[in-house]
Write a protein that holds these residues in place. Structure first.
Motif, short mmCIF file in Angstrom:
data_model
loop_
_atom_site.label_atom_id
_atom_site.label_comp_id
_atom_site.label_asym_id
_atom_site.label_seq_id
_atom_site.Cartn_x
_atom_site.Cartn_y
_atom_site.Cartn_z
N MET A 1 0.86 -1.16 0.00
CA MET A 1 0.00 0.00 0.00
C MET A 1 0.90 1.22 0.00
N TYR A 2 0.57 2.17 -0.85
CA TYR A 2 1.33 3.42 -0.91
C TYR A 2 0.31 4.55 -0.84
N ALA A 3 0.55 5.48 0.06
CA ALA A 3 -0.35 6.63 0.21
C ALA A 3 0.47 7.90 0.21
N ALA A 4 0.03 8.88 -0.57
CA ALA A 4 0.69 10.19 -0.61
C ALA A 4 -0.36 11.24 -0.28
N TYR A 5 -0.14 11.95 0.82
CA TYR A 5 -1.09 12.96 1.29
C TYR A 5 -0.59 14.35 0.92
N ASP A 6 -1.49 15.17 0.38
CA ASP A 6 -1.20 16.57 0.06
C ASP A 6 -1.92 17.43 1.10
N ILE A 14 -3.83 6.88 -3.18
CA ILE A 14 -3.50 5.57 -2.62
C ILE A 14 -3.45 4.54 -3.74
N ALA A 15 -2.40 3.71 -3.73
CA ALA A 15 -2.29 2.58 -4.66
C ALA A 15 -2.00 1.33 -3.82
N SER A 16 -2.48 0.19 -4.29
CA SER A 16 -2.34 -1.05 -3.53
C SER A 16 -1.68 -2.13 -4.37
N ALA A 17 -0.88 -2.95 -3.71
CA ALA A 17 -0.27 -4.12 -4.34
C ALA A 17 -0.89 -5.38 -3.74
N GLY A 18 -2.20 -5.34 -3.55
CA GLY A 18 -2.92 -6.49 -3.05
C GLY A 18 -3.29 -6.45 -1.58
N HIS A 19 -2.99 -5.36 -0.90
CA HIS A 19 -3.32 -5.24 0.52
C HIS A 19 -4.80 -4.90 0.71
N THR A 58 -10.15 17.28 7.80
CA THR A 58 -9.34 17.65 8.96
C THR A 58 -9.84 16.89 10.18
N GLY A 59 -8.93 16.28 10.91
CA GLY A 59 -9.31 15.52 12.10
C GLY A 59 -9.63 14.06 11.83
N SER A 60 -9.54 13.62 10.58
CA SER A 60 -9.82 12.23 10.27
C SER A 60 -8.56 11.39 10.49
N ARG A 61 -8.73 10.06 10.51
CA ARG A 61 -7.61 9.13 10.66
C ARG A 61 -7.68 8.11 9.53
N LEU A 62 -6.54 7.75 8.99
CA LEU A 62 -6.46 6.76 7.92
C LEU A 62 -5.75 5.54 8.48
N ALA A 63 -6.42 4.38 8.46
CA ALA A 63 -5.86 3.15 9.01
C ALA A 63 -5.48 2.20 7.88
N LEU A 64 -4.20 1.81 7.86
CA LEU A 64 -3.70 0.81 6.92
C LEU A 64 -3.37 -0.44 7.74
#
Length: 101
Positions: A1-6, A14-19, A58-64
């Motif tokens: 999983m790859y995530a890039a936040y601006d 977000i891009a995934s390699a099967g996750h 704003t104030g959110s959470r991202l769970a991987l």
């Protein structure tokens, strides 16, 4: 999983390699499973990954997390996913706080 936040636009690519698909926890506690297309495993050259873009309030959470989290449960992956969503929906200042509560 790859995530890039601006942080300027408040968007995350977000891009995934099967996750498993990431989970977005909104500031109000609403939990949303983000639809990210599953790409090929890493190391297979010449195959492009498809990225999805999402606004992160704003104030959110991202769970991987990994498949291991879902398959470690004797109750099965779907029950484990539901339990994960319920845990993440609980108020917490961080994912670490949420996981130790």
């Amino acid at each position: 999983m790859y995530a890039a936040y601006d942080p300027v636009s408040g968007r995350c690519a977000i891009a995934s390699a099967g996750h498993p698909e990431p989970v977005l926890v909104h500031p109000d506690g609403h939990v949303e499973q983000l639809a990210v297309a599953s790409g090929p495993p890493l190391g297979q050259g010449g195959i492009k990954f498809e990225a999805a873009e999402f606004p992160l309030p704003t104030g959110s959470r991202l769970a991987l997390y990994t498949n291991g989290l879902l398959h470690a449960s004797a109750k099965g992956p779907e029950t484990a996913r539901a339990e994960l969503h319920a845990l993440l929906a609980r108020p917490a200042e961080s994912l670490q706080t949420c996981a130790t509560a």
